[in-house]
Design a protein around this motif. Structure first.
Motif: not given
Length: 196
Positions: A92-121
């Protein structure tokens, strides 16, 4: 989870195109209130649990998760370099993907995730708006060192998750299934390792 948006903006208004500042979003079902860019959400139509008799079906289901995203393998290692766990993470490295995130995901398997990537700390805040399952939220600095971990349970039956906020400081935020980090003894000071 989705990074915290200003209170006047909701996920639905962002998706409807009425939000003016998408750059302040960073969702995975959560939201971030910083000005960094991120990537859009995940949607799972149907998944099956992994089982030893049905590995082909579970592999197919897992591959359907976040099919529209680029992915990366994220390994979590301790200070001695020992691997504690791995997931395939949607980036998730665009505003659109970050804005949606996992909220539209019905189920997350144990071997999956989402990585949010930003420009700075920066200081970031994620919330559980419109989430249908609990997650762990892992904040990491520019070197991948974990700075904070939150166990964010699923919102209650009469809640939309907007009041469940989780703050941390980082350039990267990894979201995985609830209690994933506890089951693998992941803690602050461990490291996220991945390639972008």
């Amino acid at each position: 989870m989705t990074p915290q948006q200003p209170s006047t903006s909701t996920r639905r208004t962002v998706l409807a195109g009425t939000a003016v500042t998408l750059g302040s979003l960073g969702l995975a079902g959560c939201a971030d209130d910083t000005g960094d860019e991120g990537t859009d959400g995940d949607e799972i139509e149907e998944t099956t649990e992994n089982s030893s008799d049905d590995t082909d079906d579970s592999d197919d289901a897992s591959s359907e998760v976040h099919a529209e995203y680029e992915t990366t393998e994220v390994a979590v290692t301790d200070s001695d370099g020992e691997e504690l766990g791995t997931v395939t993470a949607a980036i998730a490295d665009t505003p659109e993907f970050q804005g949606l995130g996992l909220s539209d995901t019905e189920e997350l398997p144990d071997d999956r995730g989402m990585l949010f990537v930003y420009e700075s700390v920066e200081d970031r805040e994620f919330f559980m708006r419109e989430m249908s399952f609990g997650i762990d939220i892992v904040f990491a600095d520019d070197e991948g060192i974990i700075t904070d971990i939150h166990h964010a349970p699923e919102p209650g039956p009469d809640e939309d998750g907007s009041e469940q906020t989780y703050a941390g400081r980082g350039q990267y935020v990894l979201e995985v299934v609830y209690e994933w980090t506890a089951e693998r003894d992941v803690e602050e000071g461990d490291r996220l390792e991945f390639e972008l």
